[in-house]
Design a protein around this motif. Structure first.
Motif, PDB file in Angstrom:
ATOM      1  N   LEU A   1      37.965  42.154  46.762  1.00 17.37           N
ATOM      2  CA  LEU A   1      37.320  41.150  47.602  1.00 17.37           C
ATOM      3  C   LEU A   1      35.998  41.620  48.206  1.00 17.37           C
ATOM      4  CD1 LEU A   1      40.386  39.659  49.517  1.00 17.37           C
ATOM      5  CD2 LEU A   1      39.256  38.768  47.479  1.00 17.37           C
ATOM      6  N   ALA A   2      35.857  42.913  48.429  1.00 27.25           N
ATOM      7  CA  ALA A   2      34.650  43.429  49.091  1.00 27.25           C
ATOM      8  C   ALA A   2      33.355  43.037  48.383  1.00 27.25           C
ATOM      9  CB  ALA A   2      34.739  44.946  49.233  1.00 27.25           C
ATOM     10  N   PRO A   3      33.270  43.107  47.033  1.00 25.32           N
ATOM     11  CA  PRO A   3      32.010  42.742  46.379  1.00 25.32           C
ATOM     12  C   PRO A   3      31.625  41.281  46.564  1.00 25.32           C
ATOM     13  CG  PRO A   3      33.425  43.993  44.897  1.00 25.32           C
ATOM     14  CD  PRO A   3      34.265  43.614  46.071  1.00 25.32           C
ATOM     15  N   ILE A   4      32.584  40.433  46.901  1.00 34.05           N
ATOM     16  CA  ILE A   4      32.300  39.008  47.097  1.00 34.05           C
ATOM     17  C   ILE A   4      31.569  38.767  48.412  1.00 34.05           C
ATOM     18  CG2 ILE A   4      33.334  36.707  47.349  1.00 34.05           C
ATOM     19  CD1 ILE A   4      35.647  37.674  45.633  1.00 34.05           C
ATOM     20  N   PHE A   5      31.901  39.566  49.416  1.00 29.94           N
ATOM     21  CA  PHE A   5      31.392  39.323  50.760  1.00 29.94           C
ATOM     22  C   PHE A   5      30.334  40.317  51.227  1.00 29.94           C
ATOM     23  CE2 PHE A   5      35.817  37.768  50.643  1.00 29.94           C
ATOM     24  CZ  PHE A   5      35.597  36.422  50.942  1.00 29.94           C
TER      25      PHE A   5
END
Length: 381
Positions: free
Chosen positions: A365-369
């Motif tokens: 999820l980190a690369p999305i935000f």
């Protein structure tokens, strides 16, 4: 029992079943792979070694020395190093090495783009030999690796792209032992998936392909706007264009490349988040399916852990499913490391399994935000 809990448990069970099936495919694929040992006394083709670097002053000499020690005749390979705007002494070190090793066919060029993918494109455009081998600036090659690749392609005419195993070097402290086993599990999954003729992932630190076939797919490679994935998207493009059977895995205990392990948890997470950023650009069904199943199962496990705050019996459920996951993962990971004679502390890895689901969810999820950086360069989401 509340209805939402029943639904949650059903979803957890189905995600676990899907995960088990995928790991079984990886495991069966690994056992299906046949060890390759060439009987040829000499090779007729030539090879180009491609190395895209950025700030590898502390590592590049180890790589160059391992290339210099290759059993393949120096007349049969060239080295093309493309610099991706290094800000350290990498190029000075390389030029000094080149001056002392005149017998090596060595070329150093500057990338005219931004990032590793542009650097590799520049290097590929300079290649003249039939076979292209890629590796990274922080790696060390087995002394027979280049010759082995030429033997493999000469004896396997239907293979368009081949890759081999990559390992972290011998760990210096316990945390690196964990990193090593975790990384090996990814390499084993890629090998097993290829053995099942379902190409999934590989590492460009130990990859080779036929130049003429790359020319066919070079304008069909996905993920061009991403900072990561120069290896996986090439793999997917080859599989889509030539069929899954055109992808080979070089199974031999000596055919390996070693690379540096992350020095800290921070470095480890930065690397994994960068790797995770490419999943959103997958176009092939199998990689999409595997990514989705792995994420959902680990998300459900993470949710189970969080729900133990609400009802304590969720903690017992979490323990049981983590144990199940460990037992499912073990046959592939253990046999893979045993085959390559790489010792591993699986007791430590078992303890890691209890935080592994949360790590997977964060890395996905980190690369999305968030934006992230790599080698002193800020990268976009």
């Amino acid at each position: 029992m509340d209805s939402w809990i029943k639904i949650f448990l059903v979803l957890l069970e189905f995600s676990a079943i899907a995960y088990i099936l995928i790991i079984l495919i990886f495991t069966v694929g690994w056992y299906r792979l046949k060890e390759f040992v060439s009987t040829a006394s000499e090779v007729k083709t030539s090879l180009s070694v491609i190395i895209a670097i950025r700030n590898e002053a502390g590592n590049i000499l180890d790589l160059l020395n391992s290339i210099d020690k290759q059993s393949l005749s120096k007349k049969q390979f060239e080295i093309i190093i493309v610099d991706d705007a290094s800000t350290d002494d990498s190029i000075d070190i390389i030029n000094a090495f080149k001056k002392e090793h005149n017998e090596l066919q060595m070329k150093v060029i500057e990338s005219d783009g931004n990032g590793k993918k542009d650097a590799l494109k520049k290097a590929f455009s300079e290649v003249k030999n039939e076979i292209v081998f890629t590796t990274d600036g922080d790696c060390i090659l087995n002394e027979n690796l280049l010759k082995n690749y030429l033997n493999y392609f000469e004896e396997n005419h239907t293979i368009k792209l081949c890759f081999g195993s990559v390992f972290y070097e011998k760990p210096n402290f316990p945390l690196q032992q964990i990193f090593r086993v975790e990384f090996a599990s990814l390499v084993a999954s890629g090998a097993g998936s290829a053995g099942f003729e379902l190409p999934l992932m590989m590492n460009a630190a130990n990859m080779a392909f036929r130049l003429k076939d790359y020319e066919v797919v070079k304008n069909k490679i996905d993920g061009e706007n991403l900072s990561s994935g120069d290896d996986i998207f090439i793999l997917h493009a080859f599989a889509k264009e030539f069929g899954n059977g055109s992808i080979g895995f070089y199974k031999n205990s000596e055919h390996i490349v070693e690379t540096k392990a992350p020095l800290s948890i921070k470095d480890f997470f930065k690397q994994r988040i960068r790797w995770g950023s490419k999943a959103k650009a997958y176009k092939s069904l199998w990689p999409k399916l595997v990514s989705l199943v792995v994420f959902i199962f680990n998300f459900m496990l993470s949710a189970t852990l969080i729900l133990s705050i609400y009802k304590l019996w969720f903690a017992s459920l979490y323990f049981l499913f983590v144990l199940l996951k460990f037992l499912i993962d073990m046959p592939l990971n253990r046999n893979f490391l045993k085959y390559y004679k790489k010792p591993a502390n699986f007791a430590m890895f078992f303890l890691l399994e209890f935080v592994y689901p949360i790590y997977i969810v964060i890395a996905a999820l980190a690369p999305i935000f968030f934006s992230f950086s790599w080698k002193d360069r800020d990268l976009v989401k």
